[in-house]
Scaffold this active site. Structure first.
Site, PDB file in Angstrom:
ATOM      1  N   CYS A  83      47.563  37.674  49.262  1.00  0.00           N
ATOM      2  CA  CYS A  83      46.722  37.984  48.117  1.00  0.00           C
ATOM      3  C   CYS A  83      45.224  37.649  48.371  1.00  0.00           C
ATOM      4  O   CYS A  83      45.151  36.415  48.437  1.00  0.00           O
ATOM      5  CB  CYS A  83      47.326  37.494  46.720  1.00  0.00           C
ATOM      6  N   ASN A  84      44.317  38.521  48.381  1.00  0.00           N
ATOM      7  CA  ASN A  84      42.887  38.163  48.510  1.00  0.00           C
ATOM      8  C   ASN A  84      42.413  37.299  47.380  1.00  0.00           C
ATOM      9  O   ASN A  84      41.625  36.248  47.774  1.00  0.00           O
ATOM     10  CB  ASN A  84      41.918  39.305  48.683  1.00  0.00           C
ATOM     11  N   GLU A  88      49.232  51.837  42.156  1.00  0.00           N
ATOM     12  CA  GLU A  88      50.098  51.542  41.486  1.00  0.00           C
ATOM     13  C   GLU A  88      50.749  52.355  40.488  1.00  0.00           C
ATOM     14  O   GLU A  88      51.857  52.597  40.143  1.00  0.00           O
ATOM     15  CB  GLU A  88      49.834  50.255  40.749  1.00  0.00           C
ATOM     16  N   CYS A 125      41.599  44.439  50.153  1.00  0.00           N
ATOM     17  CA  CYS A 125      42.513  44.281  49.035  1.00  0.00           C
ATOM     18  C   CYS A 125      43.735  44.956  49.699  1.00  0.00           C
ATOM     19  O   CYS A 125      43.631  45.841  50.451  1.00  0.00           O
ATOM     20  CB  CYS A 125      42.174  44.824  47.998  1.00  0.00           C
ATOM     21  N   THR A 126      44.987  43.937  49.383  1.00  0.00           N
ATOM     22  CA  THR A 126      46.197  44.372  50.033  1.00  0.00           C
ATOM     23  C   THR A 126      46.625  46.004  49.534  1.00  0.00           C
ATOM     24  O   THR A 126      47.848  46.396  50.156  1.00  0.00           O
ATOM     25  CB  THR A 126      47.223  43.248  49.879  1.00  0.00           C
ATOM     26  N   HIS A 127      46.131  46.487  48.879  1.00  0.00           N
ATOM     27  CA  HIS A 127      46.630  47.658  47.987  1.00  0.00           C
ATOM     28  C   HIS A 127      46.056  48.974  48.796  1.00  0.00           C
ATOM     29  O   HIS A 127      46.645  50.065  48.820  1.00  0.00           O
ATOM     30  CB  HIS A 127      46.390  47.957  46.520  1.00  0.00           C
ATOM     31  N   TYR A 153      45.239  38.944  38.955  1.00  0.00           N
ATOM     32  CA  TYR A 153      44.683  37.746  39.091  1.00  0.00           C
ATOM     33  C   TYR A 153      43.141  37.926  39.216  1.00  0.00           C
ATOM     34  O   TYR A 153      42.460  36.723  39.115  1.00  0.00           O
ATOM     35  CB  TYR A 153      45.074  36.955  40.476  1.00  0.00           C
ATOM     36  N   ASP A 205      52.489  37.068  46.553  1.00  0.00           N
ATOM     37  CA  ASP A 205      51.226  38.028  46.153  1.00  0.00           C
ATOM     38  C   ASP A 205      51.314  37.872  44.454  1.00  0.00           C
ATOM     39  O   ASP A 205      52.374  37.714  43.780  1.00  0.00           O
ATOM     40  CB  ASP A 205      51.409  39.410  46.487  1.00  0.00           C
ATOM     41  N   SER A 206      50.219  38.329  43.855  1.00  0.00           N
ATOM     42  CA  SER A 206      50.197  38.473  42.406  1.00  0.00           C
ATOM     43  C   SER A 206      51.018  39.703  42.121  1.00  0.00           C
ATOM     44  O   SER A 206      51.329  39.677  40.756  1.00  0.00           O
ATOM     45  CB  SER A 206      48.758  38.482  41.807  1.00  0.00           C
TER      46      SER A 206
END
Length: 276
Positions: A76-77, A161, A195-197, A45, A13-14
């Site tokens: 990562c999308n 984050e 989005c993975t977040h 990214y 992932d980024s």
């Protein structure tokens, strides 16, 4: 017989978001070995060009191959949208035709149409993913009759984050973007968190969503897809080592990575630094 060597499954992932995918995969497939690599030094990214995302992603995939990974998942999308196809078609045949790289967009798009009754689905994602139209294009391949509505949520990743995703301040940005998405169509009955977040916001999102709308998180979908993939490719499955070991690498400060990773995983990690 180099292609018979066993190695861990790589998850790239980024940054940190891929940890939500990683967490679900390890929960359901704990027997395998895993290496997680976060390119935190070059995040985000989403704002970068196709060429740059492709270059960064390929570089990280090569590092994971060098560490022995037989299979790499782009958790990562943005990397899945902007780099996966080129890597699969152009680079893998040269690097090693026996290794595989998979993404997170296809597993979501190939089932979403089966879950919607109305044929109206919503995508919540970063601006980069929305602009790439990847979800619209891929869903259209599998379900040409489904209408796709997208909404970019630029504040959601920083909320997660900065560990503000449980705060009252997060409510404003969640309600705002849900309203903007649902204003596009009153018939949306299925929404994908692309989005993975975003899974870290899912309890708040559910709170503000009408109860009939299904909310899809990618971790479970990607894990189910991986289980099927390994079942269909026994030769590759046999080359995935199974000692239940996990290692974390970051291209940024390990202290920062370990602190933030705890938000995503709910337990502490000890990462190592990877110099690119």
């Amino acid at each position: 017989m180099h292609n018979q060597a066993q190695g861990p499954i790589g998850i790239f992932d980024s940054g940190y978001g891929g940890l939500t995918i990683f967490r679900e995969i390890v929960k359901q497939l704990p027997q395998y070995d895993y290496i997680y690599l976060g390119d935190n030094a070059r995040v985000p990214y989403g704002i970068r060009s196709y060429e740059t995302v492709y270059r960064y992603t390929l570089e990280c995939v090569r590092h994971l191959f060098d560490m022995g990974c037989r299979l790499v998942i782009l958790a990562c999308n943005t990397a899945s949208a902007k780099a996966l196809r080129t890597i699969q078609q152009r680079d893998l045949p040269k690097l090693d035709p026996y290794r595989r790289v998979l993404g997170v967009i296809r597993p979501t798009t190939e089932i979403i149409g089966n879950l919607s009754q109305s044929g109206h689905v919503g995508i919540l994602a970063t601006a980069g993913t929305v602009k790439s139209e990847s979800y619209v294009i891929e869903i259209n391949k599998f379900f040409p009759q489904v209408k796709v509505f997208q909404e970019a949520c630029p504040m959601w990743v920083p909320l997660v984050e900065n560990n503000e995703h449980e705060s009252d301040g997060a409510n404003y940005f969640i309600q705002k973007h849900l309203n903007q998405l649902l204003t596009q169509s009153a018939e949306i009955d299925t929404i994908a968190l692309a989005c993975t977040h975003y899974p870290l916001l899912s309890s708040k999102i559910s709170h503000f969503l009408p109860s009939h709308i299904k909310l899809l998180t990618q971790g479970e979908i990607v894990t189910q897809s991986l289980i099927q993939y390994l079942g269909h490719h026994p030769d590759l499955e046999e080359r995935c080592s199974k000692k239940g070991e996990v290692a974390f690498y970051t291209t940024e400060s390990t202290e920062d990575f370990d602190t933030k990773a705890t938000i995503f995983l709910g337990h502490s990690v000890n990462s190592r630094h990877l110099e690119l």
